[in-house]
Structures are given as C-alpha cells and as structure tokens.
Motif scaffolding. Sequence first.
Motif, PDB file in Angstrom:
ATOM      1  N   VAL A   1       0.877  -1.137   0.060  1.00  0.00           N
ATOM      2  CA  VAL A   1       0.314   0.075  -0.030  1.00  0.00           C
ATOM      3  C   VAL A   1       0.766   1.301  -0.066  1.00  0.00           C
ATOM      4  O   VAL A   1       1.967   1.342   0.734  1.00  0.00           O
ATOM      5  N   PRO A   2       0.612   2.287  -0.881  1.00  0.00           N
ATOM      6  CA  PRO A   2       1.584   3.560  -0.720  1.00  0.00           C
ATOM      7  C   PRO A   2       1.463   4.081   0.640  1.00  0.00           C
ATOM      8  O   PRO A   2       0.351   3.977   1.189  1.00  0.00           O
ATOM      9  N   ILE A   3       2.371   4.865   0.782  1.00  0.00           N
ATOM     10  CA  ILE A   3       2.693   5.523   2.205  1.00  0.00           C
ATOM     11  C   ILE A   3       2.434   6.785   1.883  1.00  0.00           C
ATOM     12  O   ILE A   3       3.135   7.664   1.178  1.00  0.00           O
ATOM     13  N   PRO A   4       1.426   7.475   2.733  1.00  0.00           N
ATOM     14  CA  PRO A   4       1.242   8.927   2.717  1.00  0.00           C
ATOM     15  C   PRO A   4       2.535   9.684   2.798  1.00  0.00           C
ATOM     16  O   PRO A   4       3.384   9.570   3.685  1.00  0.00           O
ATOM     17  N   PHE A   5       2.798  11.001   2.021  1.00  0.00           N
ATOM     18  CA  PHE A   5       4.007  11.612   2.288  1.00  0.00           C
ATOM     19  C   PHE A   5       3.428  13.130   2.026  1.00  0.00           C
ATOM     20  O   PHE A   5       3.256  13.760   1.019  1.00  0.00           O
ATOM     21  N   PRO A   6       3.512  13.853   3.370  1.00  0.00           N
ATOM     22  CA  PRO A   6       3.179  15.173   3.188  1.00  0.00           C
ATOM     23  C   PRO A   6       4.240  16.059   2.508  1.00  0.00           C
ATOM     24  O   PRO A   6       5.342  15.917   2.649  1.00  0.00           O
ATOM     25  N   VAL A   7       3.694  17.046   1.780  1.00  0.00           N
ATOM     26  CA  VAL A   7       4.407  17.983   1.088  1.00  0.00           C
ATOM     27  C   VAL A   7       4.263  19.400   1.659  1.00  0.00           C
ATOM     28  O   VAL A   7       3.118  20.028   1.760  1.00  0.00           O
ATOM     29  N   PRO A   8       5.226  19.920   2.397  1.00  0.00           N
ATOM     30  CA  PRO A   8       5.167  21.198   3.311  1.00  0.00           C
ATOM     31  C   PRO A   8       4.866  22.472   2.411  1.00  0.00           C
ATOM     32  O   PRO A   8       5.265  22.375   1.252  1.00  0.00           O
ATOM     33  N   ALA A   9       3.803  23.227   2.646  1.00  0.00           N
ATOM     34  CA  ALA A   9       3.349  24.439   1.867  1.00  0.00           C
ATOM     35  C   ALA A   9       4.639  25.323   1.706  1.00  0.00           C
ATOM     36  O   ALA A   9       4.460  25.962   0.637  1.00  0.00           O
ATOM     37  N   GLY A  10       5.398  25.371   2.345  1.00  0.00           N
ATOM     38  CA  GLY A  10       6.828  26.375   2.342  1.00  0.00           C
ATOM     39  C   GLY A  10       7.360  26.129   0.988  1.00  0.00           C
ATOM     40  O   GLY A  10       8.291  27.114   0.262  1.00  0.00           O
ATOM     41  N   ILE A  11       7.448  24.906   0.207  1.00  0.00           N
ATOM     42  CA  ILE A  11       8.087  24.716  -0.991  1.00  0.00           C
ATOM     43  C   ILE A  11       7.254  24.227  -2.057  1.00  0.00           C
ATOM     44  O   ILE A  11       7.753  23.961  -3.095  1.00  0.00           O
ATOM     45  N   THR A  12       5.852  24.330  -1.899  1.00  0.00           N
ATOM     46  CA  THR A  12       4.983  23.933  -2.920  1.00  0.00           C
ATOM     47  C   THR A  12       4.832  25.121  -4.002  1.00  0.00           C
ATOM     48  O   THR A  12       4.828  26.182  -3.661  1.00  0.00           O
ATOM     49  N   LYS A  13       4.128  24.895  -5.221  1.00  0.00           N
ATOM     50  CA  LYS A  13       3.747  25.873  -6.035  1.00  0.00           C
ATOM     51  C   LYS A  13       2.438  26.500  -5.381  1.00  0.00           C
ATOM     52  O   LYS A  13       1.605  25.639  -5.222  1.00  0.00           O
TER      53      LYS A  13
ATOM     54  N   LYS B   1       0.573  25.783  -1.373  1.00  0.00           N
ATOM     55  CA  LYS B   1      -0.655  25.037  -0.961  1.00  0.00           C
ATOM     56  C   LYS B   1       0.043  23.670  -0.483  1.00  0.00           C
ATOM     57  O   LYS B   1       0.491  22.813  -1.128  1.00  0.00           O
ATOM     58  N   PHE B   2      -0.412  23.254   0.714  1.00  0.00           N
ATOM     59  CA  PHE B   2      -0.014  21.894   1.411  1.00  0.00           C
ATOM     60  C   PHE B   2      -0.709  20.753   0.712  1.00  0.00           C
ATOM     61  O   PHE B   2      -2.027  21.014   0.543  1.00  0.00           O
ATOM     62  N   ARG B   3      -0.246  19.897   0.482  1.00  0.00           N
ATOM     63  CA  ARG B   3      -0.939  18.487  -0.018  1.00  0.00           C
ATOM     64  C   ARG B   3      -0.088  17.401   0.542  1.00  0.00           C
ATOM     65  O   ARG B   3       1.163  17.205   0.978  1.00  0.00           O
ATOM     66  N   THR B   4      -0.690  16.223   0.275  1.00  0.00           N
ATOM     67  CA  THR B   4      -0.186  14.945   0.679  1.00  0.00           C
ATOM     68  C   THR B   4      -0.147  14.288  -0.669  1.00  0.00           C
ATOM     69  O   THR B   4      -1.215  13.736  -1.418  1.00  0.00           O
ATOM     70  N   THR B   5       0.853  13.782  -0.941  1.00  0.00           N
ATOM     71  CA  THR B   5       1.175  12.986  -1.958  1.00  0.00           C
ATOM     72  C   THR B   5       1.466  11.570  -1.458  1.00  0.00           C
ATOM     73  O   THR B   5       1.112  11.306  -0.278  1.00  0.00           O
ATOM     74  N   TRP B   6       2.056  10.468  -2.148  1.00  0.00           N
ATOM     75  CA  TRP B   6       2.475   9.435  -1.388  1.00  0.00           C
ATOM     76  C   TRP B   6       3.444   8.635  -2.061  1.00  0.00           C
ATOM     77  O   TRP B   6       4.262   9.109  -3.045  1.00  0.00           O
ATOM     78  N   THR B   7       4.363   7.657  -1.599  1.00  0.00           N
ATOM     79  CA  THR B   7       5.615   7.201  -1.986  1.00  0.00           C
ATOM     80  C   THR B   7       5.421   5.657  -1.849  1.00  0.00           C
ATOM     81  O   THR B   7       4.478   5.030  -0.912  1.00  0.00           O
ATOM     82  N   SER B   8       6.209   4.682  -2.342  1.00  0.00           N
ATOM     83  CA  SER B   8       6.271   3.431  -2.303  1.00  0.00           C
ATOM     84  C   SER B   8       7.281   3.217  -0.823  1.00  0.00           C
ATOM     85  O   SER B   8       8.268   3.666  -0.407  1.00  0.00           O
ATOM     86  N   TYR B   9       7.117   2.038  -0.301  1.00  0.00           N
ATOM     87  CA  TYR B   9       7.825   1.405   0.536  1.00  0.00           C
ATOM     88  C   TYR B   9       9.470   1.291   0.223  1.00  0.00           C
ATOM     89  O   TYR B   9      10.308   1.757   1.004  1.00  0.00           O
ATOM     90  N   GLN B  10       9.495   0.829  -1.015  1.00  0.00           N
ATOM     91  CA  GLN B  10      11.003   0.585  -1.383  1.00  0.00           C
ATOM     92  C   GLN B  10      11.743   2.124  -1.595  1.00  0.00           C
ATOM     93  O   GLN B  10      12.829   2.169  -1.059  1.00  0.00           O
ATOM     94  N   ALA B  11      11.063   2.884  -2.051  1.00  0.00           N
ATOM     95  CA  ALA B  11      11.610   4.276  -2.191  1.00  0.00           C
ATOM     96  C   ALA B  11      11.849   4.907  -0.775  1.00  0.00           C
ATOM     97  O   ALA B  11      12.949   5.515  -0.811  1.00  0.00           O
ATOM     98  N   LEU B  12      10.950   4.834   0.025  1.00  0.00           N
ATOM     99  CA  LEU B  12      11.167   5.500   1.303  1.00  0.00           C
ATOM    100  C   LEU B  12      12.210   4.705   2.112  1.00  0.00           C
ATOM    101  O   LEU B  12      13.186   5.442   2.744  1.00  0.00           O
TER     102      LEU B  12
END
Length: 490
Positions: A248-260, A263-274
């Motif tokens: 199952v993908p793992i939630p990955f919060p993206v801080p608002a200070g560096i987003t376009k 705007k804060f958002r949450t994407t996801w990543t794989s266990y292997q990449a993390l």
Amino acid sequence: MILTFFSSHGWQSWDVEHRPLIPEGMPVLVDDDLHFEDGPAAPRTTVVVNRWLRELPASGAPAPSSWENYARAVKEWTEFLAEHGVGLFDSRERLKAGLSRYAEHRAAGPTKARFAATTWGQHMSILSVFYRWAIAEGYTEAEPFTYRAAKALFAGTGREVKVNLAVRRTPKPHVTIKYLEPDFAELFRCGLRGLAPDGTQDTGFHGRELARNSAIGDLALSTGLRLQEFTYLLPWEIPALPPEPTSVPIPFPVPAGITKGRKFRTTWTSYQALAGLHDYLELDRAATTEGSGWRPPRRWGEPLMVTEPGPRGGRVNGVRRSWDSLTPTERRRLVAPAGGSCLLAVKSGGGPFTAWATVFERTSDRIRARFEPRFPHVWPHRCRHTFSMRTLEYLVTGHYRQAAKLVRDTDADAALVFYLTKADPLLVLRDLLGHSTVLTTEKYLRRLDTTRIYREAYDGAGAAAGLTRDAEADREAAEEFGDDMEDGKA
C-alpha cells in the motif's frame, strides 16, 4: 528599462518612518533615466506596472518566482512596443497591430527571441491579466486582446468564461511522450546507481554520491514531487518507515513552504523508495555531514542555526519555527545542530546539493551513449510525469484496490485503504499532484499521451463528471509543461 528586486535591508537609513510594505524580492521596473515620475502629469507606465506587481500576492500569485515571470513578460512587451513607437496604454488599433507584430517576432524572429507555443500562451495570459487590471483601475480603456465566450462545466454546474484568442496553433499534444515507460524508468534507476541494465556494476563508470542520487531519483519517481519540492525538503520532514514492508502506498506530506502556490498537500510514495531514502539519511548523509563546518555564503544572507529539530519544526536562531513556514531560500541557509546543511541532499563537505537537473541529464546521456540509443533526455519534471502515468495505470487497473484488500487486517491506515477502494482515479491523481481541479488533471493527462494508453479510462470518468473545456484549467495544465522547458535549460 531595468528590472531589479526589492530588499528592505537597511531601510532605517532611507529617511522613512516605517518599514516599506513592498514584499521582499518583489520585482521593480525602473526607466533608464532612473526617474519614477514627471511631476503632476499622469504616472509613468513603469509606475503603473509596479503597482500591479505589488498587488500580485493578494490576487492569486503568492509565489516569488511567479512575480518575476509576470514582471519579465510585461517588461519585454513594453520594450517591444516602445521600439515601434507604440505606448503600453495606446489605442486599441495600435495595440492590436503591435500584438500582431509581436506574435511574428516571437514565432519567427531572431533565435533568442522565439517562444515555444506554451511560453507564448503563458505570456499572453499574463498580459491579459495586466490589461484587465489596468482597465479596472482606470489607467487605460483599451487592450490588444480579443476574447470569445465559452461555458465551463464541472459537476453539473456551468459558468461563463472568456477565452483569449491570442493563441498559437500547436501539434496534437499526444505526438510526444513526456514520461518514462516502465523499462526506461528502470534503466534510469540503474543509471543513478551506477549499474548496467542487467543490474551488475557498470565497470566503465566511476561516479560519486550514487547512494544520494539514487535515493532522490527514486523519491522523485515515486512521489511526483516538483523539482523545488524534493530539492528543498528537510530530513525531519521525511515520513517514518513502516515496521514491515507494504504494497500500500505510504502518505508523504509536502510542506506548504516549498510547494507551488504554497498549498499544502499529501502525495504518497512506495515502501521501497522510502526505505532507500532512510538508508541514505542514516548512512551516507550522516557520514558526509558529521563534523562539517559548512556555512552558507555571505551573499545568501546570515546563517540560520537550527537547534532542537523535530518532525514539525525546531528553533531557528533561537526562535521556534515550523518547517512549513520556511521558504526554499531560507531552507538552504539552515545549518544543522551537528554541522552541515539541513537540506535532504548534501554534497561533499556537508553543503546543500541542488543541481538535480545536471545529475539527471548526465545520467540519461550516459545511458543513451552506453546502453540504449533511444533513451530520452530526463529532466526533473519528467519524473513527475512518469509518476502520474504509473499511478493512473495502477488506479484504473485496480492495483491499489487489490493491495488494500491484502492489508485490510493489518495496521495500514484505514482512511487510506478506504480512499484507495472508493475514490475515482482522476480525483486521487488530482490530490496527489496538487492540481486545483480535476479539469486540470484531465487536461494534464491528455498532454501526456494518455490518448494512446488510457483514453477510455479517463474519458469515461471525465464524461461522467460532465467535464468540458475550461480556460483556467488549460493554463494550469500548460504550466506543468512550462516546467519541462525550465528544467531543460537548467
């Protein structure tokens, strides 16, 4: 005409009572004679443009990088008109004639002056916004653009929109594939690790920082983060690794200070990449930064010393700050408690590493020269496109639904499992990419050649939602591909 950027440093000596309200880094246009006014007459055009620029943060353009793009677009347009004896606020007939000549100049003029179709569209959108503002504020009564009325539909609700006709015809957007197919994506991962296509060591390559490059490359491919977003992450913002491997993908919060658009958002990543990212943090990065005496160059500003760091924030020069509030320029000045930069990726000596466009370009060049002549140029935004296509494939084929069923009785996030099993694929992808509406996501996917691979899947979803053309969604989707050119020039 001179373009400079505002800084309030030393404002106390300017003979003013209060600190200026102009935002830090705001572009300012100055005429060549260095004057801002001509007595009681009407304000100079540069003064009017500067007033418009100062209002951008409150009118939907909070990002400093956008301010500079807006300023350059109006500056270049103003200078071009002046060369031909046309004023920025001239009559409609003269402005339309100037626009026609400008279009020819940008399409077939000197090589350095030519615009791609997407860049031309972005500039026309900016100029349209400027002229609408100038008309509303009473600075002019004319603009060079002609519009047609259109109707945008979303979720059964319609609204009237105006579509600017100053566009350039382009080839069908599906003729160029802008993402990596799975086999090429695996080739790229191997290249970042210094491996040959079969997974063995590439004996003809002697690269450095392979653990760092592969960890960040996998992060970009598995999260869909933009270049600015994965470049300026901090180690404390990386999610914890689950105790057991999961499909199952793992939630990955993206801080608002560096987003376009911040705007804060949450994407996801794989266990292997993390897991690879955590290995880099705990081994190679820790060894590189240990005992580092790195400090940011003086031209960047004063060092920001970090103490008591945690997942949400820490003390910066003794003051408690959340990581979310720090901009990219502030983040690269952060100095870790034990020494070295606080950015996720560091170079030898412990300083921040940000040249990802170069790393990706050299890796793709090496793959093309040594193993696969058809391998494309890889810029950072191509990783985002690759994530989008791979995620959509998983969503429409039920891959994530099956994964959710397998972990239903485990400690997986129940809300995420429900989301994976119930949500529409386009809505999921919209949230992961940070698009403002699903209309943008639909148009973005069309630009990625999904007509060839997933047309029935997303067209069916779009028709069910009552989607049709929307000018704002067109602009936001086009900006995704404007990043392609910027990365390619990096």
